[in-house]
Write a protein that holds these residues in place. Structure first.
Motif, PDB file in Angstrom:
ATOM      1  N   GLN A   1      34.379  48.666  36.116  1.00  0.00           N
ATOM      2  CA  GLN A   1      35.085  47.505  35.581  1.00  0.00           C
ATOM      3  C   GLN A   1      35.567  46.619  36.726  1.00  0.00           C
ATOM      4  O   GLN A   1      35.873  47.105  37.812  1.00  0.00           O
TER       5      GLN A   1
ATOM      6  N   ALA B   1      38.570  43.827  36.721  1.00  0.00           N
ATOM      7  CA  ALA B   1      39.602  43.242  35.859  1.00  0.00           C
ATOM      8  C   ALA B   1      40.685  42.619  36.728  1.00  0.00           C
ATOM      9  O   ALA B   1      41.477  43.325  37.353  1.00  0.00           O
ATOM     10  N   GLY B   2      40.686  41.282  36.771  1.00  0.00           N
ATOM     11  CA  GLY B   2      41.740  40.583  37.500  1.00  0.00           C
ATOM     12  C   GLY B   2      41.769  40.936  38.961  1.00  0.00           C
ATOM     13  O   GLY B   2      40.894  40.540  39.728  1.00  0.00           O
TER      14      GLY B   2
END
Length: 268
Positions: A139, A141-142
């Motif tokens: 992942q 994410a941000g």
């Protein structure tokens, strides 16, 4: 989806996923036959799982059919990862999280455009650190990146490769140089067994890992100081000779009933 005794749905288990991710047993006849057929097509770069060519005169045709390089790892094709059927297997792995420190204050200080450019530079540096060591992007994410190291791709030294990848990232952002690093990063790594595969619902599907190993790695990342990697005992056991002076510590991690034995590693 199938259901457990409590009526909760979970992704189907697959012998094919187990063979790919564990790297311990040969693929079934159909997969082996497909690899041999794809090997006939010329190309110097290929998917490590199915042999689909990424280069050569037939590469464009393979890309049209969905066999282009995966965004999870360019050594694999999208058909073998993102576009593969839902499901997976419980396999041994190491999970690495790398987190940008002070992200909120960073965006406030720099402004949206400059902060976005800096974080994109961090993503690019992370990819260069992780992918050559055969990590799979779980992942992004941000301000955080999650990477999986499984024996079917990274080999038996997958835990050591996870640590090596973390060190490569710290070096890439400047912790190994005399000058100050250009971004603050903390890293956590945990190893064990848990579910890895394609999961999702409502038309959305993503390749990731789910379980206690992932949760522990995330908590260790929160415990890491900037410029530091915090690993659990299972990970440290594979790199003990490389980091004999690692600082041992019992950490009380959020959501964990028992203290976790951890080790703090730094460059140098």
């Amino acid at each position: 989806m199938t259901e457990n005794a409590a009526g909760q749905a979970f992704p189907p288990m697959s012998d094919r996923w187990a063979a790919i991710l564990r790297g311990e047993s040969p693929l079934r006849f159909a997969q082996r036959a497909g690899r041999r057929a794809f090997a006939i097509a010329p190309g110097s770069m290929r998917c490590k799982l199915c042999n689909a060519p990424f280069t050569g005169i037939s590469a464009a045709a393979f890309r049209v059919c969905g066999y282009g390089q995966s965004r999870k790892n360019p050594q694999l094709c999208a058909r073998c990862v993102e576009s593969a059927p839902e499901g997976g297997a419980v396999v041994p792995l190491s999970v690495l999280f790398a987190d940008v420190r002070g992200y909120t204050s960073l965006t406030e200080r720099l402004g949206t455009i400059e902060a976005t450019a800096l974080v994109n530079r961090f993503y690019e540096t992370a990819s260069k650190a992780f992918l050559p060591l055969e990590g799979l992007l779980g992942q992004i994410a941000g301000d955080e990146v999650m990477v999986l190291f499984v024996p079917g791709l990274a080999g038996r030294s997958y835990r050591a490769k996870a640590v090596q990848a973390g060190m490569s990232l710290l070096d890439g952002v400047g912790y190994g140089e005399a000058a100050a690093n250009w971004i603050d990063v903390g890293i956590g790594i945990a190893s064990g067994e848990e579910f890895v595969g394609n999961v999702g619902g409502g038309g959305f599907k993503d390749f990731t890992a789910i379980g206690d190993v992932t949760n522990t790695a995330a908590r260790l990342t929160s415990a890491a100081q900037a410029g530091e990697i915090v690993v659990d005992a299972a990970t440290h056991a594979d790199v003990l000779g490389d980091y004999p002076l690692a600082e041992k510590e019992l950490l009380s991690l959020k959501g964990k009933q028992a203290a976790v034995e951890a080790f703090r590693l730094r460059l140098g």
